[in-house]
Design an enzyme around this catalytic site. Structure first.
Site, PDB file in Angstrom:
ATOM      1  N   HIS A   7       1.027  -1.127  -0.005  1.00 43.60           N
ATOM      2  CA  HIS A   7      -0.010   0.071  -0.111  1.00 43.60           C
ATOM      3  C   HIS A   7       0.750   1.247   0.002  1.00 43.60           C
ATOM      4  O   HIS A   7       1.512   1.668   0.903  1.00 43.60           O
ATOM      5  CB  HIS A   7      -0.991  -0.020   1.343  1.00 43.60           C
ATOM      6  CG  HIS A   7      -1.868   1.183   1.333  1.00 43.60           C
ATOM      7  ND1 HIS A   7      -1.703   2.052   2.131  1.00 43.60           N
ATOM      8  CD2 HIS A   7      -2.938   1.421   0.746  1.00 43.60           C
ATOM      9  CE1 HIS A   7      -2.658   3.083   2.031  1.00 43.60           C
ATOM     10  NE2 HIS A   7      -3.431   2.302   1.224  1.00 43.60           N
ATOM     11  N   HIS A  49      -0.904  10.102  -3.193  1.00 38.67           N
ATOM     12  CA  HIS A  49      -2.289   9.647  -2.604  1.00 38.67           C
ATOM     13  C   HIS A  49      -3.426  10.776  -2.623  1.00 38.67           C
ATOM     14  O   HIS A  49      -4.510  10.410  -2.878  1.00 38.67           O
ATOM     15  CB  HIS A  49      -2.175   9.133  -1.284  1.00 38.67           C
ATOM     16  CG  HIS A  49      -3.313   8.651  -0.566  1.00 38.67           C
ATOM     17  ND1 HIS A  49      -4.181   9.497   0.309  1.00 38.67           N
ATOM     18  CD2 HIS A  49      -3.888   7.569  -0.707  1.00 38.67           C
ATOM     19  CE1 HIS A  49      -5.365   8.838   0.619  1.00 38.67           C
ATOM     20  NE2 HIS A  49      -5.162   7.797  -0.100  1.00 38.67           N
TER      21      HIS A  49
HETATM   22 CA    CA Z   1      -4.839   4.011  -3.117  1.00 41.91          CA
END
Ligand code: CA
Length: 311
Positions: A7, A49
């Site tokens: 992630h 992000h």
């Molecule tokens: Ca993402």
């Protein structure tokens, strides 16, 4: 075995989305490396992000006057050449404190924000040299907002994936998005040749125009299954975590997804942010792998998940 999806890279150890964090995740043996995609003013795809730069860089120091009325600094307002001048930092809260205080030191390090093209080159080169086939997992961030800003990310992303040699379903790539209209468009209109993951959030987040309460219903999941290969829900959507007796139980969405033949790739498994109901990170991961039966996990700590899965 469940897929380990790094992630934002090995973001538990190095600032998210930097090439260093991706290289570390690769070295740890992650199956997939995640890229969040936003557009710069000159329509370059950068790996970030948020549509904002201010929580993960020194933009407010280098370009103090370039914020919008809401006080935020938007990647869309900067050319790539300007974004390249920024230092990428460990994620901060609005007040400048570290979101995860035990991670990489705040406002430190010589890291940069990179383009999608640069990251695809890195992954391709590492795969070739190490004889590996680590995958990529790009997310189109806020497509409706980007279109209102004059840029359509999806076709640009598909072009870049094609030119990087990702041809179709046999290549290690998933494309993900929170916006259900965009996932449908990718499949039906743009003929996306890659597996699609419908991300599922909460309506309160304001992430996209999608109604996630409706999407998690039996009808909603059936509509997702028409166009997507899997779902990427928050882990609290797949399990009831805070039960009366304190023991988490598998929720109905897991059954709906399994019945519809959808993969389940929940987010986010963090060793330094274990949700209630679990004694520790190991219990959390084991519950989702063994009880919920997930097909993959988004984690900031790929090494920890890999070693658990190998036990
Ligand atoms: Ca993402």
């Amino acid at each position: 075995m469940a897929l380990v999806i790094a992630h934002r890279g090995a973001s538990g150890y190095l600032p998210e989305h930097t090439l260093a964090a991706k290289t570390l995740a690769f070295e740890m043996g992650a199956d997939y490396l995640e890229q969040d995609i936003v557009a710069s003013r000159d329509d370059e795809l950068v790996v970030l992000h948020d549509v904002h730069l201010d929580r993960v860089s020194d933009v407010a120091l280098k370009f103090p006057n370039r914020h919008r009325a809401d006080g935020r600094f938007y990647a869309r307002d900067f050319d790539l050449e300007e974004i390249r001048q920024l230092q990428a930092w460990e994620r901060m809260n609005a007040d400048g404190t570290a979101v995860y205080p035990d991670r990489y030191p705040a406002r430190s390090g010589d890291f940069r924000i990179n383009t999608l093209a640069e990251e695809l080159e890195l992954v391709g080169a590492l795969n070739r040299q190490f004889g590996r086939n680590a995958g990529i997992y790009p997310e189109i961030k806020r497509p409706a907002w980007h279109k209102s800003e004059g840029v359509d990310i999806a076709p640009l992303l598909l072009e870049q994936l094609q030119s990087a040699g990702y041809e179709g379903r046999d290549d290690p790539v998933f494309v993900q998005c929170f916006d259900a209209d965009e996932v449908r468009r990718l499949k039906v209109e743009l003929g996306c040749p890659y597996p699609l993951i419908q991300l599922i959030g909460d309506n309160s987040w304001g992430e996209s125009p999608t109604d996630y309460d409706a999407l998690r219903s039996p009808e909603g999941i059936a509509s997702v299954a028409e166009v997507a290969d899997g779902i990427g829900p928050h882990l609290s959507h797949l399990a009831e975590l805070e039960t009366v007796d304190g023991v988490p139980v598998v929720g109905p969405l897991a059954g709906l997804a399994a019945e519809a033949g959808l993969l389940m790739h929940p987010y986010t498994f963090r060793a330094d942010d274990v949700p209630p109901g679990f004694a520790n990170f190991d219990d959390l991961v084991q519950f989702f792998v063994r009880e919920v039966g997930v097909d993959g996990l988004f984690t900031d700590f790929p090494d920890r998940v890999i070693s658990l899965l190998e036990d």
